[in-house]
Design a protein around this motif. Structure first.
Motif, PDB file in Angstrom:
ATOM      1  N   PRO A 169       4.763   2.543  -6.304  1.00  0.00           N
ATOM      2  CA  PRO A 169       3.491   3.196  -5.952  1.00  0.00           C
ATOM      3  C   PRO A 169       2.565   3.296  -7.159  1.00  0.00           C
ATOM      4  N   SER A 201       0.879  -1.174   0.000  1.00  0.00           N
ATOM      5  CA  SER A 201       0.000   0.000   0.000  1.00  0.00           C
ATOM      6  C   SER A 201       0.912   1.218   0.000  1.00  0.00           C
ATOM      7  N   ALA A 202       0.360   2.378  -0.342  1.00  0.00           N
ATOM      8  CA  ALA A 202       1.095   3.622  -0.056  1.00  0.00           C
ATOM      9  C   ALA A 202       1.446   3.641   1.432  1.00  0.00           C
ATOM     10  N   TRP A 236       0.475  10.428  -4.551  1.00  0.00           N
ATOM     11  CA  TRP A 236       0.410  10.587  -3.080  1.00  0.00           C
ATOM     12  C   TRP A 236       1.813  10.626  -2.443  1.00  0.00           C
ATOM     13  N   ASP A 268      -0.398   5.410  -6.958  1.00  0.00           N
ATOM     14  CA  ASP A 268      -1.101   6.193  -5.941  1.00  0.00           C
ATOM     15  C   ASP A 268      -1.440   7.610  -6.375  1.00  0.00           C
ATOM     16  N   GLY A 328      -2.338   3.492  -3.879  1.00  0.00           N
ATOM     17  CA  GLY A 328      -3.026   4.507  -3.076  1.00  0.00           C
ATOM     18  C   GLY A 328      -4.453   4.030  -2.893  1.00  0.00           C
ATOM     19  N   GLN A 350      -4.280  12.107  -2.681  1.00  0.00           N
ATOM     20  CA  GLN A 350      -3.958  11.728  -4.060  1.00  0.00           C
ATOM     21  C   GLN A 350      -4.108  12.935  -4.978  1.00  0.00           C
TER      22      GLN A 350
END
Ligand code: NAD
Length: 260
Positions: free
Chosen positions: A252, A142-143, A257, A254, A186, A220
């Motif tokens: 990432p 995950s982020a 982010w 995301d 993200g 984001q």
């Protein structure tokens, strides 16, 4: 692109895991779906994926919080198809609460499902991958494997752990034609995200609409959720010959982010 390859995608009856399973199957990869219980939905998904993409598809029941289940799942797929070429560790859960109110049992469960399961499944597939000198291990962190957020202590700890574990996996397997990478999404609109919105609204004392705009998507820069198709496309690339030299990374997806 992946004809003749076989994959296990954990936690793949919904959300990102299902998106990855569908993307791999669309490249002619045989796919084992997983969740903790077989049901009418998992039966339907197995039939749908096999028919739509002309691949073999099976359901491998296993609770990712139970090491013995994980080992049995890998053995079952190896027995059915002779090998596991691609392992996608995707199953995960979330719980949102301040540290001083965080339930001990939830902490243990999140560490087990989101992090320790990656160790048990990787340990189980590596002997076969090493012997065949080919393998792809893709861990869905995950982020939150790269940065923290308040109220998600267990999740952030587990996902940072996954990023670290993946680096070690990459270093130990590089000479065997195996790659190990982490995808760090993200916010992606899935049942996991939808389910945490009421709790987030309570914890932040905000409306659910404000949680989406001011808490989730605030991070984001694109202002958009990433999609399960985008994560699936990256998993396909990492599984392809083009991904052979990409190993030990945390990538990432995301919307910018973690560029902050
Ligand atoms: P989801 O809730 O839609 O899917 C999770 C899947 O895991 C389901 O199929 C569920 O049945 C399965 N699962 C849960 N506990 C399990 C267990 N004990 N054993 C076996 N299967 C189990 O969630 P999602 O949003 O698709 O998340 C998938 C992964 O992506 C998780 O690891 C999550 O942390 C990660 N992720 C999600 C987002 C997001 O915004 N949705 C962002 C970053 C990372």
């Amino acid at each position: 692109m992946l004809k003749g390859k076989t994959a296990i995608v954990t936690g793949s009856t919904s959300g990102i895991g299902l998106g990855i399973a569908q993307a791999l199957a669309a490249q002619s990869c045989d796919v084992a779906l997983n969740s903790f219980a077989a049901d009418a939905q998992s039966d339907a998904l197995v039939k749908e994926i096999a028919a739509k993409h002309g691949v073999r598809c099976l359901f491998a029941k296993a609770d990712m919080s139970k090491p013995a289940d994980i080992v049995a799942m890998v053995k079952d797929v190896e027995k059915a198809w002779g090998k596991v070429d691609i392992l996608v560790n995707n199953a995960g859960i979330q719980h949102v609460a301040p540290i001083d109110e965080f339930p001990d049992a939830k902490w243990d469960q999140i560490i087990a499902i989101n992090m320790s399961s990656n160790f048990h499944s990787t340990k189980a597939v590596l002997p076969g991958m090493k012997a065949r000198k080919w393998g792809r291990i893709i861990n869905i962190a995950s982020a939150h494997g790269l940065v923290g957020s308040p109220f998600k202590s267990a999740y952030v700890a587990a996902k940072h752990g996954v990023v670290g574990f993946t680096k070690v996996t990459a270093l130990e397997t590089a000479e065997f034609g195996i790659t190990a990478n982490t995808i760090c999404p993200g916010y992606v609109w899935t049942p996991l995200v939808a389910a945490q919105i009421p709790d987030q609204a309570k914890t932040h004392n905000m409306s659910e609409q404000d949680v989406i705009k001011k808490v989730l998507l605030k991070e984001q820069p694109t202002g958009k959720f990433a999609t399960t198709e985008e994560i699936g496309a990256l998993a396909v690339f990492l599984s392809s010959d083009g991904g052979a030299s990409i190993t030990g990374t945390a990538i990432p997806v995301d919307g910018g982010w973690t560029a902050h």
